[in-house]
Scaffold this active site. Sequence first.
Site, PDB file in Angstrom:
ATOM      1  N   SER A 180      -1.713  61.870  18.679  1.00  0.00           N
ATOM      2  CA  SER A 180      -2.892  61.923  17.808  1.00  0.00           C
ATOM      3  C   SER A 180      -2.536  62.753  16.579  1.00  0.00           C
ATOM      4  CB  SER A 180      -4.055  62.586  18.545  1.00  0.00           C
ATOM      5  OG  SER A 180      -5.144  62.745  17.665  1.00  0.00           O
ATOM      6  N   LYS A 214      -2.513  57.490  17.121  1.00  0.00           N
ATOM      7  CA  LYS A 214      -3.954  57.659  16.857  1.00  0.00           C
ATOM      8  C   LYS A 214      -4.071  58.418  15.550  1.00  0.00           C
ATOM      9  CE  LYS A 214      -7.659  60.534  18.745  1.00  0.00           C
ATOM     10  NZ  LYS A 214      -8.322  60.955  20.003  1.00  0.00           N
ATOM     11  N   ASP A 274      -9.602  57.190  15.034  1.00  0.00           N
ATOM     12  CA  ASP A 274     -10.661  58.053  15.572  1.00  0.00           C
ATOM     13  C   ASP A 274     -11.484  58.555  14.397  1.00  0.00           C
ATOM     14  OD1 ASP A 274     -10.793  61.004  17.760  1.00  0.00           O
ATOM     15  OD2 ASP A 274     -12.343  59.777  16.842  1.00  0.00           O
ATOM     16  N   GLU A 311     -12.374  54.761  17.700  1.00  0.00           N
ATOM     17  CA  GLU A 311     -12.969  55.783  18.561  1.00  0.00           C
ATOM     18  C   GLU A 311     -14.151  56.443  17.849  1.00  0.00           C
ATOM     19  OE1 GLU A 311     -10.023  58.590  19.902  1.00  0.00           O
ATOM     20  OE2 GLU A 311     -11.493  59.874  20.844  1.00  0.00           O
TER      21      GLU A 311
HETATM   22  O1  LIG Z   1      -4.898  66.979  21.876  1.00  0.00           O
HETATM   23  C1  LIG Z   1      -4.581  66.111  21.026  1.00  0.00           C
HETATM   24  O2  LIG Z   1      -3.479  65.982  20.542  1.00  0.00           O
HETATM   25  C2  LIG Z   1      -5.685  65.187  20.504  1.00  0.00           C
HETATM   26  C3  LIG Z   1      -6.718  65.977  19.770  1.00  0.00           C
HETATM   27  C4  LIG Z   1      -7.703  65.044  19.147  1.00  0.00           C
HETATM   28  O3  LIG Z   1      -7.364  63.965  18.699  1.00  0.00           O
HETATM   29  C5  LIG Z   1      -9.070  65.475  19.063  1.00  0.00           C
HETATM   30  C6  LIG Z   1      -9.464  66.680  19.538  1.00  0.00           C
HETATM   31  C7  LIG Z   1     -10.780  67.143  19.271  1.00  0.00           C
HETATM   32  C8  LIG Z   1     -11.582  66.491  18.421  1.00  0.00           C
HETATM   33  C9  LIG Z   1     -10.999  65.406  17.630  1.00  0.00           C
HETATM   34  O4  LIG Z   1     -10.329  65.896  16.527  1.00  0.00           O
HETATM   35  C10 LIG Z   1     -10.008  64.564  18.410  1.00  0.00           C
HETATM   36  C11 LIG Z   1     -10.737  63.633  19.322  1.00  0.00           C
HETATM   37  O5  LIG Z   1     -11.928  63.413  19.086  1.00  0.00           O
HETATM   38  O6  LIG Z   1     -10.141  63.035  20.233  1.00  0.00           O
HETATM   39 MG   LIG Z   2     -12.085  61.484  19.747  1.00  0.00          MG
END
Ligand SMILES: O=C(O)CCC(=O)C1=CC=C[C@@H](O)[C@@H]1C(=O)O
Ligand SMILES: [Mg+2]
Length: 368
Positions: free
Chosen positions: A136, A162, A189, A214
């Site tokens: 992500s 992501k 996302d 997402e």
């Molecule tokens: O832990 C990771 O590498 C993913 C973190 C991540 O994508 C997220 C963490 C918290 C809030 C958002 O920014 C996002 C999510 O919504 O999944």
């Molecule tokens: Mg999310």
Amino acid sequence: MKITEVTIRHMQMKLKSPFTTSFGTFTNRDFLLLEAKDADGTVGWGESVAFHAPWYNEETLQTNWHMLEDFLIPLILNKELKHPDEVNEIFAAIRKNNMAKSTLEGAIWDIYAQQTNQSLAEALGGEKEKIEVGISIGIQKSIAELTALVEGYIEEGYKRMKVKIKPGWDINVIRTLREKFPDTAIMADANSAYRLEDIELLKQLDEYDLTMIEQPLASDDIIDHAQLQKELKTPICLDESIHSLEDARKAVELGSTKIINIKIGRVGGLTEAKKIHDYCVENDIPVWCGGMLESGIGRSHNIALTTLSNFVLPGDTAGSSRYWEKDIITPEVVAENGYITVPTKAGIGYEVDREAVEAYTYAKKVYK
Ligand SMILES: O=C(O)CCC(=O)C1=CC=C[C@@H](O)[C@@H]1C(=O)O
Ligand SMILES: [Mg+2]
């Protein structure tokens, strides 16, 4: 099981790279680490995924500490427990505060797995020996910087990217990524950055073969998401809207989501996460395990949960080195070619590096 002592630590770990989402940017990860000790000396570990500020949900590190100290620990301390599922029932009397509940429940699952000589994965009914994970990536200063990061992670072997989107950082970003990486699994996302009025813009994303979008709309919505899903080819995945099995049932019955991102903290613990997983098996809804920038403790719980059969999409549980100069577990979590080998030792399956824990500890308190 009988928990006779609980230690809460406020941990501060510096992120290797700042993490930016539609909410904002942060460079440190402040979180609560919970160490529970059983009457027989077995020690279990849990991690609160609440952030220092209430931007992802209404909980914070401070509200979690208050809930654990004043309500949740007193409900559990010195109480005979036969199975960790009982914690979910005991905590049902307390409204919401799921991340606080999950912190203590996770440590009790770890103790239970050790006392029954099982890995946490086995104790949850997991089957896989390795799990597939993705990366992500937060919002970057430029599309060039984002594509360079994606290139690097593909070279590291990660197969699913992501990326964050928000108004003004969406169509061009996705179009550029799809042109440069035509065969890579890409998902977006939005963290609730859009409204139903943005439907024509969101429909443009259908051209780019995203695996999912997402949480495009409000974090407490399932009605508008159902409306949006009717118009989108791309599957909607809900994250922030799903806090329980009941939320998942209502969203699936309304057609608000075709995929669910299960985060242990957001839904109140491993027992509820397993219930949502099992419901999604019965209703052909694929799930994956979201991330919350966890340390190795929270990461180990995510790995164990992801061994359940219906976690069929790569999750956000990347290797420790993606986040930390030095994690608080040994060995660190390592992703090879986009896969993490599931530890087989009893409990979470990793040793806790107590020296590193103390080095990152900002404050701590013991409850007996
Ligand atoms: O832990 C990771 O590498 C993913 C973190 C991540 O994508 C997220 C963490 C918290 C809030 C958002 O920014 C996002 C999510 O919504 O999944
Ligand atoms: Mg999310």
